[in-house]
Design an enzyme around this catalytic site. Sequence first.
Site, PDB file in Angstrom:
ATOM      1  N   LYS A   1     -11.632 -11.536 -12.601  1.00  0.00           N
ATOM      2  CA  LYS A   1     -11.475 -10.117 -12.910  1.00  0.00           C
ATOM      3  C   LYS A   1      -9.997  -9.700 -12.894  1.00  0.00           C
ATOM      4  O   LYS A   1      -9.144 -10.418 -12.332  1.00  0.00           O
ATOM      5  CB  LYS A   1     -12.285  -9.297 -11.893  1.00  0.00           C
TER       6      LYS A   1
ATOM      7  N   TYR B   1     -22.624  -5.257 -18.652  1.00  0.00           N
ATOM      8  CA  TYR B   1     -23.054  -4.524 -17.460  1.00  0.00           C
ATOM      9  C   TYR B   1     -24.176  -3.526 -17.775  1.00  0.00           C
ATOM     10  O   TYR B   1     -24.322  -2.504 -17.087  1.00  0.00           O
ATOM     11  CB  TYR B   1     -21.863  -3.798 -16.823  1.00  0.00           C
TER      12      TYR B   1
ATOM     13  N   PHE C   1     -21.161   4.734 -11.135  1.00  0.00           N
ATOM     14  CA  PHE C   1     -19.886   4.008 -11.203  1.00  0.00           C
ATOM     15  C   PHE C   1     -19.767   3.125 -12.451  1.00  0.00           C
ATOM     16  O   PHE C   1     -18.806   2.368 -12.592  1.00  0.00           O
ATOM     17  CB  PHE C   1     -19.706   3.153  -9.940  1.00  0.00           C
TER      18      PHE C   1
ATOM     19  N   THR D   1     -21.984  -9.211  -3.295  1.00  0.00           N
ATOM     20  CA  THR D   1     -21.173  -8.326  -4.138  1.00  0.00           C
ATOM     21  C   THR D   1     -20.037  -7.653  -3.378  1.00  0.00           C
ATOM     22  O   THR D   1     -18.896  -7.623  -3.845  1.00  0.00           O
ATOM     23  CB  THR D   1     -22.083  -7.266  -4.801  1.00  0.00           C
TER      24      THR D   1
ATOM     25  N   ASN E   1     -13.886  -7.361  -6.692  1.00  0.00           N
ATOM     26  CA  ASN E   1     -14.442  -8.501  -5.952  1.00  0.00           C
ATOM     27  C   ASN E   1     -14.199  -9.859  -6.625  1.00  0.00           C
ATOM     28  O   ASN E   1     -15.028 -10.758  -6.545  1.00  0.00           O
ATOM     29  CB  ASN E   1     -15.927  -8.260  -5.645  1.00  0.00           C
TER      30      ASN E   1
ATOM     31  N   HIS F   1     -16.720 -12.471 -11.587  1.00  0.00           N
ATOM     32  CA  HIS F   1     -18.113 -12.326 -12.014  1.00  0.00           C
ATOM     33  C   HIS F   1     -18.672 -13.735 -12.114  1.00  0.00           C
ATOM     34  O   HIS F   1     -18.007 -14.641 -12.604  1.00  0.00           O
ATOM     35  CB  HIS F   1     -18.210 -11.664 -13.403  1.00  0.00           C
TER      36      HIS F   1
ATOM     37  N   GLU G   1     -24.661 -14.977 -21.440  1.00  0.00           N
ATOM     38  CA  GLU G   1     -23.279 -14.538 -21.186  1.00  0.00           C
ATOM     39  C   GLU G   1     -22.264 -15.490 -21.824  1.00  0.00           C
ATOM     40  O   GLU G   1     -21.237 -15.055 -22.346  1.00  0.00           O
ATOM     41  CB  GLU G   1     -23.042 -14.433 -19.678  1.00  0.00           C
TER      42      GLU G   1
HETATM   43  P1  ADP Z   1     -22.667  -9.065  -8.874  1.00  0.00           P
HETATM   44  O1  ADP Z   1     -21.311  -9.054  -9.559  1.00  0.00           O
HETATM   45  O2  ADP Z   1     -22.568  -9.483  -7.427  1.00  0.00           O
HETATM   46  O3  ADP Z   1     -23.705  -9.867  -9.645  1.00  0.00           O
HETATM   47  P2  ADP Z   1     -23.846  -6.542  -9.862  1.00  0.00           P
HETATM   48  O4  ADP Z   1     -24.318  -7.222 -11.104  1.00  0.00           O
HETATM   49  O5  ADP Z   1     -24.824  -5.702  -9.114  1.00  0.00           O
HETATM   50  O6  ADP Z   1     -23.182  -7.540  -8.810  1.00  0.00           O
HETATM   51  O7  ADP Z   1     -22.629  -5.569 -10.242  1.00  0.00           O
HETATM   52  C1  ADP Z   1     -21.660  -5.959 -11.178  1.00  0.00           C
HETATM   53  C2  ADP Z   1     -20.294  -5.492 -10.697  1.00  0.00           C
HETATM   54  O8  ADP Z   1     -20.251  -4.082 -10.641  1.00  0.00           O
HETATM   55  C3  ADP Z   1     -19.952  -5.949  -9.274  1.00  0.00           C
HETATM   56  O9  ADP Z   1     -19.433  -7.263  -9.223  1.00  0.00           O
HETATM   57  C4  ADP Z   1     -18.930  -4.904  -8.861  1.00  0.00           C
HETATM   58  O10 ADP Z   1     -17.650  -5.211  -9.391  1.00  0.00           O
HETATM   59  C5  ADP Z   1     -19.469  -3.654  -9.526  1.00  0.00           C
HETATM   60  N1  ADP Z   1     -20.315  -2.864  -8.620  1.00  0.00           N
HETATM   61  C6  ADP Z   1     -21.616  -3.094  -8.296  1.00  0.00           C
HETATM   62  N2  ADP Z   1     -22.084  -2.155  -7.456  1.00  0.00           N
HETATM   63  C7  ADP Z   1     -21.038  -1.316  -7.223  1.00  0.00           C
HETATM   64  C8  ADP Z   1     -20.859  -0.120  -6.423  1.00  0.00           C
HETATM   65  N3  ADP Z   1     -21.853   0.381  -5.673  1.00  0.00           N
HETATM   66  N4  ADP Z   1     -19.633   0.454  -6.427  1.00  0.00           N
HETATM   67  C9  ADP Z   1     -18.622  -0.034  -7.181  1.00  0.00           C
HETATM   68  N5  ADP Z   1     -18.728  -1.120  -7.960  1.00  0.00           N
HETATM   69  C10 ADP Z   1     -19.908  -1.768  -7.974  1.00  0.00           C
END
Ligand code: ADP
Length: 153
Positions: free
Chosen positions: A9, A49, A57, A91, A112, A115, A126
């Site tokens: 990212k 997404y 968000f 996450t 974080n 992805h 993807e």
């Molecule tokens: P992951 O990346 O762990 O598979 P998700 O698919 O649920 O998680 O979410 C995609 C991305 O969206 C996350 O990696 C994170 O960057 C962002 N995200 C998810 N939930 C939140 C939240 N509550 N607040 C801010 N950003 C979020």
Amino acid sequence: MERTLIILKPCTVQRGLIGEIISHFEKKGLILAGMKMAWLTDEILSEHYAHLKEKPFFQRVKDAMRNCPVVLCCWEGVDAVHVVRAMTGSTNGRNALPGTIRGDYSMSMQENIVHASDSPENAAIELKRFFDDKELYTYNPTLLPNLYANDEV
Ligand code: ADP
């Protein structure tokens, strides 16, 4: 062998952690099948997404992913999707276990680091979304006998 998508990212690019994060996957024994830099569009991020589109968000997450170019990688290995997800951690970086990538490098739910595809089905979708077929390479990894027993591959 299975393939999975990792996106380094913008936070990772900006913090100068590209090499450090990629080296985790190399050292684990995953095989790099493709890698490129790209500046993602709002359109492709809306698709990527889509499962978050009702969340408050949603736009903020997409904007953060467009802060600068990202690094897209395809890693290959037996059970690669599961292995990479386990290495990635949960996450929220503040909850992710130490020893995972997010646990060791992130203090944030959003910023974080990576992805990682969450299932083999989504990995296939993807990888098609972000790579042309000719950008993914199949070659003979000479260290394969040092990475796996015969009957594992
Ligand atoms: P992951 O990346 O762990 O598979 P998700 O698919 O649920 O998680 O979410 C995609 C991305 O969206 C996350 O990696 C994170 O960057 C962002 N995200 C998810 N939930 C939140 C939240 N509550 N607040 C801010 N950003 C979020």
